[in-house]
Scaffold this active site. Structure first.
Site, PDB file in Angstrom:
ATOM      1  N   THR B 147       0.761  -1.140  -0.028  1.00 56.40           N
ATOM      2  CA  THR B 147       0.141   0.046   0.102  1.00 56.40           C
ATOM      3  C   THR B 147       0.825   1.402  -0.090  1.00 56.40           C
ATOM      4  O   THR B 147       1.769   1.274   0.548  1.00 56.40           O
ATOM      5  CB  THR B 147      -0.990  -0.008   1.262  1.00 56.40           C
ATOM      6  N   GLY B 186       2.512  -2.703   7.979  1.00 60.32           N
ATOM      7  CA  GLY B 186       2.579  -3.439   9.393  1.00 60.32           C
ATOM      8  C   GLY B 186       4.179  -3.788   9.555  1.00 60.32           C
ATOM      9  O   GLY B 186       4.631  -4.490   8.537  1.00 60.32           O
ATOM     10  N   GLU B 433      -6.880  -6.466   3.406  1.00 58.88           N
ATOM     11  CA  GLU B 433      -7.014  -7.667   2.621  1.00 58.88           C
ATOM     12  C   GLU B 433      -8.154  -7.449   1.601  1.00 58.88           C
ATOM     13  O   GLU B 433      -8.846  -8.594   1.311  1.00 58.88           O
ATOM     14  CB  GLU B 433      -7.217  -8.976   3.567  1.00 58.88           C
TER      15      GLU B 433
END
Lengths: 680, 680
Positions: B147, B186, B433
Site C-alpha cells: 500500500t 505493518g 485484505e
C-alpha cells in the site's frame, strides 16, 4: 519532508473546482444554519480567540495518556473561563465557546448541563440562596450522582439510601452494598467538590418512599481531599480510549450525615418530624431530562455534519480506479454511485437533524413556559417526541460517523482522519440519557395508549365522519398518522416513487401509513400476547420517522429533504413491503418493486453531487474544528497526513528502545539458529 | 475494597445455575471446536505457560501509551520465542501460542503471515537458499510493502518504481512522488530490517510492465539505523487507540540500488540484458492472498465467540427491571426477548463461521495441492468464495461485537468490559485484505459471468431437460443456486416458515431463490445500463449467504444452525418480499408475512436459551483470554469492575495534580465572583 508534488497540487485543484461548481450561496446557507449572520459572527469571534490560544492546540492530543488528557481538559476549562473574563463574554458567548470545543469532552459539562440545572430546578429557596451563586460562578464544582454499579436507567431500583433522622434533623446517606456504589458519574472521579445524589428516601420507621435528590459535599473545598465517609475515585478508562478528559467516577457513602435543608425539596420534602410531604407537581422535575434529550437532536445533526464534511472532502480529492475521460486521471471517488450513495444521505440527515433540533428547542421553550405556570398538558407529548427522536438520531448518527469513516478506505482508520475519535466519544449516546431500547418501549406504549383510547372506544363505531374528522385534527404531532385509520375513504398511495411524482407527498404518506399499520398490528399482537422481539424498535422507528418526515421546518434545501425522505423509505422497505404498502404499479411487469425507489435515490444523489462541497462548506467548520488530515479545507490531504505522522512519538528517535531490549536479542537468537553469524 | 455482598453472591449463584441447566456436553463440544481433545490439550499446555509468565499479564495494558504498547509488544514477541525454545515447542505449538495472544496485535504477525509466505512462494531458489532460513528463524525481520499513501487495493496504480539497470545488473527502487510513499505497512515503522516491496518494473527504454516484488534491506542489521536512501517511520496512531502494538509505517526510497537477484523472480523475471520474462503461472501467486482471506473466516468466528461469551455471561448475571416471580428478584436480562434475540444470533454466527472456516481451510489445502502441480482450475471459484466470505464475515462480526458491547448497557462502554478493544482492533478488517466493496464487485462479476455463460448461450434454448440437469450438477459451489433457473418445473417454496415445517430445507431454498432472482435482475440491469447503487452489495451478499446456508459442514448444533438460517432470512426480507419469494400462505388473512418468520426466530431463541452458557463455555475461553470484567467465568462482575478501577492511574493519588494547576484557580475566581470567601 518531501516537496509537494503533482498529486497534492491536483488535490487542491480538485477541491477548488468542486467549490466553483457549487450553485448554492454558501454563506447565506451557513448564516441560516447558525441562526443568522450575527450569531455566526459571534461564534467566529469566540472561536478565533480559542484557536489562537496555544493551550487549545490539538496536534499533540492523539499522543497523550488518559491522565494527561484529563489534566489538559481541566487546564482548558480554567483557561476558557479566564478568556471569558478577559474578553467579557456573555453567557451566550460562553455557550458558543463550549460548542466550539465540543470535541474535548470536558468534565465541566457535567457541572453545567446536569448538576446546575437540577439544583436550580429542585433546590429549596433557602438552599438556592446559599449555594446558587457559588454554583453559577463555579466557586464549587458539582456532579449529578444517579447511576449505580448495579442499576442505571431503572431509577426505581437504586440502592443508595438517605435515612431521615428526626433527632438531629439530618439525613444519613449510605451505600449498603457494593452494587449501590455510584458509578459512571461524570466529573466525580477527581474534580467535583459537591454533588446531587439520587437516593431512596427512608422515613423514620423504615418506610421507603423512593428516589429523591440530596445535595452533598464530597471533597474539602480547600485541600480537595475526600471528606470522611466518602470513598471516591475514577472508574477507569472508557472503551476505545474515548471520553478520556472526563473523570467518570465512583462514590461510596458510609453513614454520611447531611443537614435536612440539603434535600432538594422544591417538589417533595420531609417535615421536621419525618412525615413525607407529597410532591404537588412531581412531573415538573422531568423538564431537565427532556431539555437534555432535545439538545441531543441538534448535537447529532452537527456531528453528522462533521463526518459528512470530512468524508465528502476526502472523496472529492481522492482519485482511484477507472480513468476519467475528461482529465485522463483516475476518477474522483465521489463520482462512484457506491460511494456517494453512502455519503449524501449522511449529509441529508445532518441538515434534517439540525433543523429538527431547532424546531424541538422552540417546542421545549413553549413547554418550559407552560411548566412554569403549572401546566403539564404538553409534557406527555414532549416526552414521547424526545424519547423517539433521541433514539432515532443517536442510532442514525453513530452509524453515519462509522459509514463516513469506512468510506475513506484504509486512511479512515488513521487517528489523523479524525472520525475514529468522534465515533468513540459519541457511541455511548445510544445508552446514556435513556437507553435506546428502553426509550423505544415508551414510544410504543404511548402509541398503543393513543390507539386504544381511540379505537377501543365503543363510541367510535357510531361516530359520524365529521366527528371522526374533528378527532383527527386533535391528534398530537407524534400521533397524527392515526388519522389515516379514522377515515375509511383514505388508502395508501399505490404509485411507485418516481422523480416526476409528488415525491414528498407520497413519501410522507407512506411513512404515515407504515406507522399506522405497525401500531395497529402491535395493538393486536399485544392483545394476543404474541409480540415479536423487534416489534418495539420497529414501531418506535416508524412512529418517529413519520413525525420527522412531516415536520415542516426540516424542509430547508429541497433536494436534501427529498433525499432524506427517500432513504428513510428505503430503510423502511421491509415494513412497507410486508404490509403491502409499496407495490409496483399495475402497468409494470413483475419485477423488483424496490427498484423504482432505488433509482430515484440514485437520481437525486446525482443531482445533489455538484452541491456536495458547498453544502458541507455551509456547516462552517474550520480545519481546527475538524482536526482531520483528510478533511482539510484546501484538499491537500496527503501532505497533511505526512506532516502529522512526523509528530508520532515513536518517530522522535531513529532507533526504538525496543531494539536493544527485544528486537536485537530475538534476531541474534534467530541468526544463531540459522547458523549465520551475528553480524550479517 | 468493600466486602463482597449479596449481589455478587447472587451473580455467582445465577452463573452456577445457568451452567447446571445446560444439557449439552460442554467439553465434548469444545474438543470438537478445537479439532479434537488432543489439540485442545496442546493449546491448554501452551496457554498455561503464557498465562503464568508475568510479562503476558494484561491488567496494566489499558493504561499504557501507544509507544509503551509497542515496546511491550516487542518484549512479548521476544519472550514468546524464548519460551518456544525453552519448552521445545513445535511450529504448531508456536502457532497455537500466537492464537492465544491474538488480542495483542503483535507486529511479528506481519513477518509470519505476509512477509515470509510471499518470500517463500516467490523468491528464486538462489535467494531462498541465501535468506530462507534466516527469515524462518527470524534472524532478520521483514514486512510486506504494498500500500502507498495514494493507492491501496488498486495495485495496478502503485507509483513506486523499480528500474532495471543492465550496466550494473541492479534495480533502482525509487519513490517519485509523495503519494508513492509506502504507507500503512505493518512492522515497517520501527521493527523490520528487510521488506518485500511492490514496485512497477521499468525495463531499459522505459517500458512499464506493472507491479512486481523486490526484496530490499531497510535497516542496518547491527545498528538498526535506516540504510541510506530510505526514509522510514511510523504513520502514527490508529483510530480509537487500536492496533497500538503494531508499528504501521512509511517508507520513501531515493534511488536505492539492489542486486538483480533480489527480485522475487519465481514467476517473472528480467534477463541480464533487461528483457522481461513472461510469467508462466502468474496466477499461482494469488494463493497467499486467498490463504489469508480464508483464515479470516475462522478468525471472525472466534471473535464473535469472544463477544458472545462476554455479553451472554453478563446478561445472565445482570438483573434489571420486572420482578422474576420465581426468585422475587429482578429478572435476569437475558430472559428479555429484546436482549436474547440480539445475542443468540451472534452465538449462532460464531458457530457457523468457525465451522465454515474449517471447511474452507480444507478446500484451501486441496487448492494448494492443485496449484503446486500447476493446476489452476479451482482458483477462480476459490477466489469468488473467499472474496464473498471475507466481506460477509467481517461485516457481520464487526457489527456483532458492537451489538454485544451495546447489549451490556452503560458498563459495555468501560474499557474493562473488553469489547471496545476487540471492536477497535477488528473494524479495519472491512478495509484490509481487499476492501469489502471492491470484493463484492468481484463476486457480482463472477456471478454475472457464470449467468451469462449459461443463459446467453444459444444452445441452451434447444437443450434437453437432461442436458440442463447435467449442466446444473456441474455448477461450482458458489453458483449452485443457478440450477433453479435451469429447471422450469422448480418454483420457490410458498410456505411461511413455521417450526413444524422443514425449516432448514425451506430456508436454504429461499436463500438460493433470492440469489438467483438478484443475479438475474443484475444481468438485466447491467444490460440496460441501469444498476442501482446498492445492487452489487445485495447480489454479493445473496450469493454468499446461499453458499453458506447450503454448506453441510456448518450444521454442528442443529438449533444453532437453524437460528443462523432464520436470522439470515430475516436480514434478507427486503429482497424476499420485493421478489415475491416470501408471501403469506393462501389460507392466512392479510397481515404481516414477516411475522411468522419473526415468531419462529423467537421460538428458536427460547429453546436455545437454557443452552446459552454451555454453548459459550464450549468456546473454551479463560478469564485471561477474555480480559473482561463483565465476562468473568464465575459471574462476579461487579467485584471485577471494582477491582479493576482501583488500578486506574488517576486513582494513585487522592488529589489530582490538576487541582493546584487548574481546578483550584478556577474555583477561587468563582468564589471571588460570587462574593464568597476563598475558604468556604
Amino acid at each position: 519532508m518531501p516537496a509537494p508534488h503533482d498529486a497534492s497540487k491536483q488535490n487542491a485543484i480538485d477541491m477548488a473546482a468542486a467549490r466553483a461548481k457549487t450553485s448554492i450561496n454558501v454563506s447565506t446557507l451557513r448564516d441560516f444554519l447558525y441562526n443568522g449572520a450575527a450569531q455566526w459572527q459571534k461564534r467566529e469571534r469566540v472561536s478565533n480567540i480559542l484557536v489562537s490560544d496555544p493551550l487549545f492546540n490539538k496536534s499533540q492530543r492523539p499522543f497523550l495518556t488518559r491522565k494527561e488528557l484529563y489534566i489538559r481538559g481541566q487546564a482548558l476549562t480554567n483557561r476558557l473561563y479566564e478568556l471569558a473574563e478577559n474578553h467579557k463574554w456573555t453567557p451566550e458567548d460562553v455557550q458558543l465557546a463550549f460548542g466550539v470545543v465540543s470535541d474535548e469532552v470536558l468534565s465541566i459539562n457535567l457541572h453545567n448541563i446536569a448538576f446546575e440545572p437540577v439544583f436550580l430546578l429542585q433546590a429549596s429557596p433557602e438552599l438556592l440562596s446559599q449555594y446558587g451563586d457559588l454554583i453559577a460562578k463555579r466557586g464549587i464544582l458539582g456532579c449529578y450522582l444517579q447511576t449505580e454499579l448495579g442499576h442505571g436507567t431503572n431509577v426505581g431500583r437504586l440502592e443508595t439510601t438517605a435515612t431521615y433522622i428526626p433527632e438531629t434533623q439530618e439525613f444519613e446517606l449510605h451505600s449498603p452494598t457494593l452494587t449501590s456504589t455510584k458509578w459512571w458519574i461524570g466529573a466525580l472521579g477527581k474534580t467535583s467538590t459537591h454533588g446531587v445524589v439520587q437516593a431512596k428516601l427512608i422515613l423514620p420507621g423504615g418506610k421507603d418512599v423512593g428516589p429523591h435528590l440530596f445535595f452533598v459535599q464530597l471533597r474539602d473545598t480547600e485541600t480537595h481531599q475526600p471528606l470522611p465517609g466518602r470513598i471516591l475515585g475514577d472508574i477507569g478508562p472508557k472503551a476505545m480510549g474515548a471520553y478520556a478528559a472526563t473523570d467518570n467516577g465512583f462514590a461510596r457513602f458510609t453513614h454520611v450525615r447531611i443537614p435536612k435543608s440539603h434535600m432538594l425539596s422544591k417538589f417533595a420534602g420531609v417535615t421536621d418530624e419525618g412525615k413525607y410531604v407529597t410532591p404537588p407537581h412531581a412531573k415538573l422535575s422531568y423538564g431537565g431530562m427532556l431539555y437534555i434529550r432535545s439538545g441531543m437532536v441538534t448535537a447529532a445533526g452537527w456531528l453528522g455534519a462533521k463526518a459528512a464534511t470530512v468524508a465528502i472532502r476526502y472523496a472529492t480529492v481522492r482519485r482511484q480506479g477507472t480513468l476519467d475521460p475528461a482529465s485522463g486521471l483516475e476518477s474522483q471517488v465521489i463520482t462512484y454511485p457506491s460511494l456517494h450513495a453512502r455519503l449524501l444521505p449522511i449529509l441529508a440527515r445532518a441538515y434534517v437533524f439540525i433543523e429538527l433540533g431547532r424546531a424541538l428547542s422552540r417546542s421545549f421553550d413553549a413547554l418550559a413556559r407552560d411548566l412554569s405556570s403549572g401546566n403539564t398538558s404538553q409534557l406527555a407529548e414532549m416526552h414521547v417526541m424526545t424519547s423517539g427522536l433521541k433514539t432515532l438520531v443517536t442510532t442514525a448518527s453513530i452509524q453515519d460517523v462509522e459509514t463516513a469513516r469506512r468510506s475513506m478506505g484504509g486512511h479512515g482508520y488513521s487517528a489523523f482522519a479524525g472520525l475514529g475519535k468522534l465515533y468513540a466519544d459519541y457511541v455511548p449516546s445510544a445508552t446514556y440519557e435513556g437507553e435506546n431500547y428502553v426509550l423505544d418501549q415508551q414510544v410504543l406504549r404511548a402509541g398503543l395508549k393513543t390507539f386504544n383510547l381511540i379505537f377501543s372506544n365503543p363510541a367510535l363505531a357510531s361516530a359520524s365522519p365529521a366527528d371522526k374528522a374533528k378527532l383527527a385534527t386533535r391528534l398530537p404531532g407524534t400521533s397524527r398518522y392515526l388519522r389515516l385509520l379514522l377515515d375509511p375513504s383514505l388508502c395508501p398511495p399505490d404509485c411507485i416513487i418516481h422523480p416526476a411524482d409528488d415525491v414528498v407527498g407520497t413519501a410522507i404518506s407512506l411513512l404515515e401509513w407504515r406507522a399506522a399499520a405497525l401500531v395497529k398490528e402491535a395493538a393486536q399482537t399485544q392483545k394476543d400476547g404474541t409480540p415479536d422481539a423487534t416489534a418495539t424498535q420497529r414501531v418506535a422507528k416508524a412512529v418517529t420517522e413519520a413525525f420527522v418526515g412531516g415536520t415542516r421546518e426540516v424542509r430547508v434545501v429541497e433536494k436534501v429533504y427529498v433525499l432524506y425522505l427517500l432513504t428513510t423509505l428505503e430503510s423502511a422497505l421491509v415494513d412497507l413491503l410486508s404490509f403491502g404498502l409499496y407495490v409496483p404499479p399495475k402497468t409494470e411487469a413483475a419485477g423488483d418493486p424496490a427498484r423504482g425507489l432505488r433509482l430515484a435515490i440514485g437520481q437525486f444523489c446525482k443531482e445533489l453531487l455538484p452541491e456536495a462541497i458547498g453544502l458541507t462548506d455551509a456547516f462552517g467548520y474550520s480545519d481546527w474544528d475538524l482536526d482531520s488530515a483528510l478533511g482539510v479545507h484546501d484538499g491537500r490531504v496527503y501532505e497533511a497526513l505526512w506532516a502529522r505522522a512526523q509528530d508520532e512519538p515513536l518517530n522522535q528517535t531513529e532507533v526504538t528502545e525496543a531494539y536493544e531490549a527485544s528486537i536485537k536479542p530475538m534476531m541474534l537468537r534467530g541468526r544463531r539458529a540459522a547458523g549465520a553469524s551475528a553480524k550479517l
